[in-house]
Design an enzyme around this catalytic site. Structure first.
Site, PDB file in Angstrom:
ATOM      1  CG  PHE A 469     -32.511 -44.238  -9.240  1.00  9.37           C
ATOM      2  CD1 PHE A 469     -32.946 -43.000  -8.779  1.00  9.37           C
ATOM      3  CD2 PHE A 469     -31.854 -45.060  -8.349  1.00  9.37           C
ATOM      4  CE1 PHE A 469     -32.723 -42.604  -7.460  1.00  9.37           C
ATOM      5  CE2 PHE A 469     -31.626 -44.680  -7.036  1.00  9.37           C
ATOM      6  CZ  PHE A 469     -32.067 -43.447  -6.583  1.00  9.37           C
ATOM      7  CG  HIS A 470     -35.426 -49.164 -12.394  1.00  7.93           C
ATOM      8  ND1 HIS A 470     -35.818 -50.264 -11.639  1.00  7.93           N
ATOM      9  CD2 HIS A 470     -34.099 -49.010 -12.170  1.00  7.93           C
ATOM     10  CE1 HIS A 470     -34.775 -50.737 -10.987  1.00  7.93           C
ATOM     11  NE2 HIS A 470     -33.720 -49.993 -11.286  1.00  7.93           N
ATOM     12  N   PRO A 471     -36.714 -45.170 -15.115  1.00  7.36           N
ATOM     13  CG  PRO A 471     -35.894 -43.072 -15.779  1.00  7.36           C
ATOM     14  CD  PRO A 471     -35.679 -44.172 -14.777  1.00  7.36           C
TER      15      PRO A 471
END
Length: 531
Positions: A469-471
Site C-alpha cells: 500500500f505504498h503508491p
C-alpha cells in the site's frame, strides 16, 4: 463561509496537515474537500481494525489493479483511504521515514530544499515521540509516535536469528540509516490510532476560517489562461463550483491526484483529447512513474513456540484479546500491520539496505483475511524497497466517478526479479539455517523449500505477493520532461495549482511511505505560507 483563499482536495495524510497549518493564520480562509465521510467508524481507531477498514466501501475506495502479466496475470485489491484522514485512517500504522540517501538523491535530481538535512526538521515538527526529544525526534507535534504494546517470543526469535547472520538489533529505524532488525514504532497514542484526522484535523476543525466538506466527489479543476481558479464537485448528486482566491492544492494521493489532473485537462494530450477532454497542458508525466513496494509473504510452520493463529482462531482466545485491550490498551488489538521490522541488503554490492522485512506472528492465505491457518506459523514478509519496475494511472472517462486503470507492472524489470529471489533466500537463511530457530523445527509451508530455482521461486511466491500500500510518484517533482511539479510543488506551466502528497516523490522512499507523506505536507504548507 463561501469565499476561500485555498481549496484543498483530499482530507488524507497530506490534506489534514495542510488544513491545520494553513488555518493557523486566521486571515487564510480554507475549504477542505473529502470524497469520503467522517472518521466516526469505530474500527478506524482500534489499531488492528485495518482488517475491517480495508476492502470496506465505508472507508476504502476499493480499487483493483489491472491484471499483471508479471504476477500470473493477477488483479489485486488496492486499498486507498476514503474518509477523513485518508489512508492514515486505514493503514498499518507503521512509522518509517526512509533513508538519508533517499532525500539526498531527490536533491541531486535538481530539487532544491529536499535533501535529508532539509526535510528532517519537518519530520521533527510533525512528531510527538513517546520516547522524548532528541537530535532525531520531536515532541509536541500533532502525530503521536509510540512503541508497540505487544512483544512475542516468536518475534524475538527472528531478531536473534537475524543477528546471527549479521543483521544487528536496533531500536530506532528513523535516524537516516535503517540497517538492522527491531520492533516498529507506530502512529498510536494510548493504544488508539493517531491518523492525520485525529492528530491534525480534529483539534482545529472548529476554526472559523476552515470549512470541511465531506462526501464531495471532485469533478475537475477549472482554469482561466492556465491559471487554476475553481473546483467543480458533486455532493448529493448536485454539482457545485467553488472559487479559490489564491491557490488550489491537490492532496488526493497517487491515484486521485493523477486522475483529477487528467480529468481537468492536464496530462497526455493525445489520450485526453480522445476522451473528449479539453487539453489545458500536455504533460506526459501525469500518471506515469507509479512506484510501490511489492511484499512477498512466505509462511513458516513452527513447533515448541506460540504464534497468534490458534489464539485468534479460538473464541476464548478472542475474548482474552478483547479483555486485554479494553482494560490495558495492550495486546494483539494494538498491533499495526506488522510488529517486527528489518532492513538488509540483497547483496554486499548495495551501499544501503534495499530489502525490508515485515514480520507477523500470524499466517493466512489472504492478506487481510480473517481465516488464519489452524497450525502454529508466522509470516516473515520481504520487499524490495527500491524497485525499478514502474506502473501508471490512466483515466478511462472524462467522468472522475469512474475509477482509473491502475497498471503496476510489479516484476517487469530483471533487477526486481533478481532482488526478489535474493530476499526470499535471505529469509530462508534466517529461519532455516540459524541456530536460534532449530529448536522450533521450522518448515517452509509456502512457497516450499523444494523450490530452488530462482525464477521458479519468484513465480511461486508471486502467487501470494501483495502491495504494501505504498503508491507514489505519479505527479513527480523535477525538471525533466516527465516531471509534473517543480521543487515548490507547483504544477509546471500552471498558475495557482500545487500537488502536495506522495505522488510528488521522484523515487519511492526506502520504507513505509506515510511518515514521508506527512513530512511533504508539512514542508508544502511552509512553502505556501512563505510565498
Amino acid at each position: 463561509m463561501d469565499n476561500f483563499d485555498y481549496i484543498i482536495i483530499g482530507a488524507g495524510s497530506a490534506g489534514c496537515v495542510l488544513a491545520n497549518r494553513l488555518t493557523e493564520n486566521p486571515n487564510n480562509k480554507v475549504l477542505l474537500i473529502e470524497a469520503g465521510g467522517n472518521d466516526s467508524y469505530p474500527w478506524i481507531h482500534i489499531p488492528v481494525g485495518y482488517y475491517k477498514t480495508m476492502h470496506n466501501p465505508k472507508t476504502d475506495w476499493c480499487y483493483k489493479t489491472e491484471p499483471d502479466e508479471t504476477m500470473e496475470n493477477r488483479s489485486i485489491p488496492y486499498p486507498r483511504g476514503k474518509t477523513l484522514g485518508g489512508s492514515s485512517s486505514i493503514n498499518g500504522l507503521l512509522y518509517i521515514r526512509g533513508q538519508e540517501q533517499d532525500y539526498d538523491i531527490w536533491r541531486q535530481l535538481g530539487n532544491k530544499g529536499w535533501s535529508w538535512n532539509d526535510v528532517l526538521p519537518y519530520f521533527l515538527k510533525a512528531e510527538n515521540q513517546e520516547r522524548g526529544q532528541s537530535q532525531f525526534h520531536g515532541v509536541g507535534g500533532p502525530l503521536s509516535v509510540s512503541d508497540q504494546r505487544i512483544k512475542l517470543p516468536i518475534l524475538d526469535a527472528f531478531m536473534n536469528a537475524a543477528q546471527e547472520i549479521g543483521i544487528p538489533k536496533v531500536n530506532d529505524f528513523n535516524k537516516g540509516n535503517n540497517f538492522g532488525c527491531g520492533y516498529f514504532q507506530v502512529t498510536e497514542q494510548n493504544g488508539l490510532r493517531c491518523s492525520t484526522a485525529v492528530g491534525y484535523l480534529n483539534p482545529i476543525k472548529n476554526r472559523k476560517n476552515l470549512k470541511i466538506e465531506t462526501k464531495c466527489h471532485v469533478e475537475k479543476v477549472n482554469f482561466e489562461n492556465k491559471k487554476a481558479v475553481s473546483v467543480s464537485y458533486w455532493k448529493n448528486n448536485q454539482s457545485f463550483t467553488t472559487k479559490a482566491n489564491k491557490e488550489i492544492i491537490l492532496s488526493a494521493g497517487s491515484i486521485g491526484s493523477a486522475q483529477i489532473l487528467q480529468t481537468s485537462g492536464i496530462g497526455n494530450g493525445e489520450k485526453l483529447s480522445k476522451l473528449g477532454i479539453d487539453v489545458i497542458k500536455d504533460s506526459i508525466g501525469v500518471g506515469k512513474n507509479l512506484q510501490d513496494h511489492l511484499m512477498f509473504r512466505p509462511v513458516y510452520k513452527v513447533k515448541n513456540i506460540k504464534t497468534l493463529n490458534k489464539k485468534i482462531n479460538s473464541l476464548i482466545g478472542k475474548l482474552m484479546i478483547g479483555m486485554e485491550y479494553v482494560f490495558l490498551r495492550s495486546g494483539p488489538m494494538t498491533m499495526g500491520a506488522s510488529q517486527l521490522c528489518g532492513f538488509a541488503k540483497s547483496d554486499s554490492s548495495k551501499e544501503t539496505p534495499n530489502l525490508q522485512f515485515h514480520v507477523q506472528p500470524i499466517s493466512t492465505d489472504k492478506l487481510g483475511g480473517s481465516n488464519l491457518h489452524d497450525f502454529a506459523a508466522f509470516t516473515p514478509t520481504v520487499a524490495n524497497i527500491r524497485p525499478t519496475s514502474k506502473g501508471e494511472i490512466n483515466i478511462i472517462s472524462k467522468d472522475s466517478r469512474e475509477n482509473p486503470k491502475i497498471k503496476m507492472n510489479y516484476l517487469s524489470s530483471d533487477e526486481d526479479r533478481i532482488v526478489a529471489a535474493k530476499g526470499l533466500r535471505l529469509i530462508r537463511k534466517i529461519v532455516l539455517e540459524s541456530n536460534e530457530f532449530k529448536q522450533y523445527e521450522p518448515e517452509e509451508f509456502r512457497p516450499g523449500a523444494n523450490i530452488q530455482d530462482d525464477e521458479e521461486l519468484v513465480k511461486a511466491a508471486s502467487n501470494y505477493a501483495q502491495t504494501i500500500f505504498h503508491p507514489v510518484g505519479t505527479c513527480k517533482m523535477g525538471q525533466d520532461d516527465m516531471a509534473v511539479v517543480d521543487d515548490q510543488l507547483k504544477v509546471h506551466g500552471i498558475k495557482n495549482l500545487r500537488v502536495i502528497d506522495a505522488s510528488i516523490m521522484p523515487n519511492i522512499t526506502s520504507g513505509n511511505t506515510n511518515a514521508p507523506t506527512i513530512m511533504i505536507a508539512e514542508k508544502g504548507a511552509d512553502m505556501i505560507l512563505s510565498s
